[in-house]
Design an enzyme around this catalytic site. Structure first.
Site, PDB file in Angstrom:
ATOM      1  N   GLU A  41       6.560  -0.664  -4.705  1.00 32.46           N
ATOM      2  CA  GLU A  41       5.964  -2.650  -4.835  1.00 32.46           C
ATOM      3  C   GLU A  41       6.794  -3.704  -5.401  1.00 32.46           C
ATOM      4  O   GLU A  41       7.458  -2.664  -6.701  1.00 32.46           O
ATOM      5  CB  GLU A  41       4.956  -2.421  -5.141  1.00 32.46           C
ATOM      6  CG  GLU A  41       4.241  -2.079  -6.817  1.00 32.46           C
ATOM      7  CD  GLU A  41       3.346  -2.728  -8.266  1.00 32.46           C
ATOM      8  OE1 GLU A  41       3.488  -3.756  -7.636  1.00 32.46           O
ATOM      9  OE2 GLU A  41       2.352  -1.645  -7.644  1.00 32.46           O
ATOM     10  N   LYS A  58      -5.821   1.744 -14.651  1.00 35.92           N
ATOM     11  CA  LYS A  58      -5.113   2.184 -15.755  1.00 35.92           C
ATOM     12  C   LYS A  58      -7.553   1.492 -15.887  1.00 35.92           C
ATOM     13  O   LYS A  58      -8.274   1.155 -15.642  1.00 35.92           O
ATOM     14  CB  LYS A  58      -5.082   1.158 -16.238  1.00 35.92           C
ATOM     15  CG  LYS A  58      -3.539   1.204 -16.443  1.00 35.92           C
ATOM     16  CD  LYS A  58      -2.688   0.405 -16.910  1.00 35.92           C
ATOM     17  CE  LYS A  58      -1.190   0.174 -16.596  1.00 35.92           C
ATOM     18  NZ  LYS A  58      -0.073  -0.325 -15.763  1.00 35.92           N
TER      19      LYS A  58
HETATM   20  N1  PSU Z   1      -1.684  -1.911 -12.497  1.00 36.14           N
HETATM   21  C1  PSU Z   1      -1.460  -1.680 -13.410  1.00 36.14           C
HETATM   22  N2  PSU Z   1       0.299  -2.381 -13.273  1.00 36.14           N
HETATM   23  C2  PSU Z   1      -0.269  -3.649 -12.227  1.00 36.14           C
HETATM   24  C3  PSU Z   1      -0.735  -3.682 -11.060  1.00 36.14           C
HETATM   25  C4  PSU Z   1      -2.001  -2.959 -11.536  1.00 36.14           C
HETATM   26  O1  PSU Z   1      -1.231  -0.449 -14.302  1.00 36.14           O
HETATM   27  O2  PSU Z   1       1.123  -4.019 -12.115  1.00 36.14           O
HETATM   28  C5  PSU Z   1      -0.805  -4.881 -10.328  1.00 36.14           C
HETATM   29  C6  PSU Z   1      -0.025  -3.475  -8.411  1.00 36.14           C
HETATM   30  O3  PSU Z   1       0.233  -4.781  -8.332  1.00 36.14           O
HETATM   31  C7  PSU Z   1      -1.659  -4.059  -8.086  1.00 36.14           C
HETATM   32  C8  PSU Z   1      -2.311  -5.641  -8.838  1.00 36.14           C
HETATM   33  O4  PSU Z   1      -1.758  -3.470  -6.499  1.00 36.14           O
HETATM   34  O5  PSU Z   1      -2.002  -5.534 -10.178  1.00 36.14           O
HETATM   35  C9  PSU Z   1      -3.693  -5.831  -9.142  1.00 36.14           C
HETATM   36  O6  PSU Z   1      -4.156  -6.920  -9.305  1.00 36.14           O
HETATM   37  P1  PSU Z   1      -5.528  -7.161  -8.928  1.00 36.14           P
HETATM   38  O7  PSU Z   1      -5.869  -6.413 -10.344  1.00 36.14           O
HETATM   39  O8  PSU Z   1      -5.627  -8.942  -8.945  1.00 36.14           O
HETATM   40  O9  PSU Z   1      -5.637  -6.954  -7.420  1.00 36.14           O
END
Ligand code: PSU
Ligand code: MN
Length: 302
Positions: free
Chosen positions: A25, A159
């Site tokens: 990603e 996390k």
């Molecule tokens: N969790 C992490 N590091 C990240 C992300 C999530 O520990 O960089 C990023 C990933 O790209 C994940 C996104 O798909 O955040 C999720 O965002 P949201 O909670 O807005 O869906």
């Protein structure tokens, strides 16, 4: 809309030949880490995949074109543009960035969609999105995508900025098998265990490949989630992680941060509050997951 997809020569040739490819990603480059750790980590993940004998395909949208396999220069370009110049792209964002020729960094959801379009079966990342603590209505699009898109996603769990129990419930509802790679418990990203169960322990890449192949043979369209504990030497003590996360989550609420800004905000605060120590664990998990992803891609290509 095939013309929106552009393959690097290397990734295009590897896919044509049926060689193992691992998708990566780009949101972690633009929204996950500060410079230069973001570029270094992206390149270290690619190097780990190559060392295992697979080809990395980092995915992003560059001026409306979905690029599969970024060059080092393109990774640098995204890192330079950062959060303000690049849209964080989950499912709903992809038509906007492509239609309006913008720059976009793909999340877990966005990367799964593109990987599937491109015929890439394995995707390695750090933490998936989930249900936010104290905000059960804020559930990441990653969870829905895992329910709909047949890609194997290798991660270090999620996390604990997230409500991990609610996240598991939602994955169950979406029909996503959660595998523990050489573990009996769901890893909690910075820490190797969360006390929460997984659906099945697996010990080899071949077992993961067998499950993904059975999913395809059964014509089931969902993803498979492989959770890999962070390497022991780089684990962050759970109590330290917890304290920083609780404070970061509180600060996000206080500042009224909502929607797609929550995850980047909280990640940034955790980094500050741990004086950068969260970054060591984070990078170790990402590089290790890239390696495991490559082994799974190899097993799938045999
Ligand atoms: N969790 C992490 N590091 C990240 C992300 C999530 O520990 O960089 C990023 C990933 O790209 C994940 C996104 O798909 O955040 C999720 O965002 P949201 O909670 O807005 O869906
Ligand atoms: Mn969200």
């Amino acid at each position: 809309m095939k013309e929106a997809l552009v393959f690097s020569n290397e990734v295009g040739a590897a896919l044509m030949a049926g060689s193992p490819v691992v998708a990566l990603e780009s949101t972690l480059i633009t929204h996950g880490f500060p410079y230069p750790a973001n570029v270094e980590t992206a390149l270290a993940m690619e190097a780990a995949i190559r060392e295992e004998g697979a080809i990395p395909a980092t995915i992003a949208v560059l001026g409306g074109r979905i690029k599969i396999g970024l060059t080092k220069e393109e990774i640098e370009l995204l890192a330079g543009l950062g959060q303000n110049g690049v849209r964080k792209c989950s499912r709903r964002d992809l038509p906007i960035v492509v239609g309006l020729r913008q720059y976009g960094a793909t999340t877990v959801a966005g990367t799964m969609i593109v990987a599937h379009m491109a015929g890439i079966k394995v995707f390695a990342t750090g933490g998936i999105g989930g249900v936010h603590r104290g905000h059960p209505q804020d559930a990441s699009a990653d969870l829905i995508e895992l329910g709909h898109t047949p890609v194997t996603v290798v991660c270090a769990g999620a996390k604990s900025i997230l409500d991990l129990s609610l996240t598991l419930e939602m994955l169950e509802t979406q029909g996503v098998p959660i595998l523990g790679y050489q573990t009996d418990e769901l890893p909690a990203f910075y820490s190797r265990s969360s006390g929460l169960p997984i659906d099945q322990r697996v010990d080899t890449p071949e077992e993961v490949a067998a499950i993904a192949a059975a999913r395809d043979a059964l014509k089931l369209a969902h993803g498979v989630l492989v959770t890999v504990p962070v390497p022991e030497a780089d684990e962050l003590p759970a109590a330290d992680a917890e304290q920083a996360i609780a404070e970061a989550t509180r600060l996000a609420d206080e500042a009224g941060i909502t929607g797609k800004n929550v995850t980047p905000f909280v990640l940034g605060k955790v980094l500050e509050l741990t004086n950068g120590r969260s970054q060591t664990a984070n990078i170790a998990a990402l590089v290790n997951n890239a390696r495991v992803g490559a082994r799974i891609a190899l097993a799938l290509s045999q």
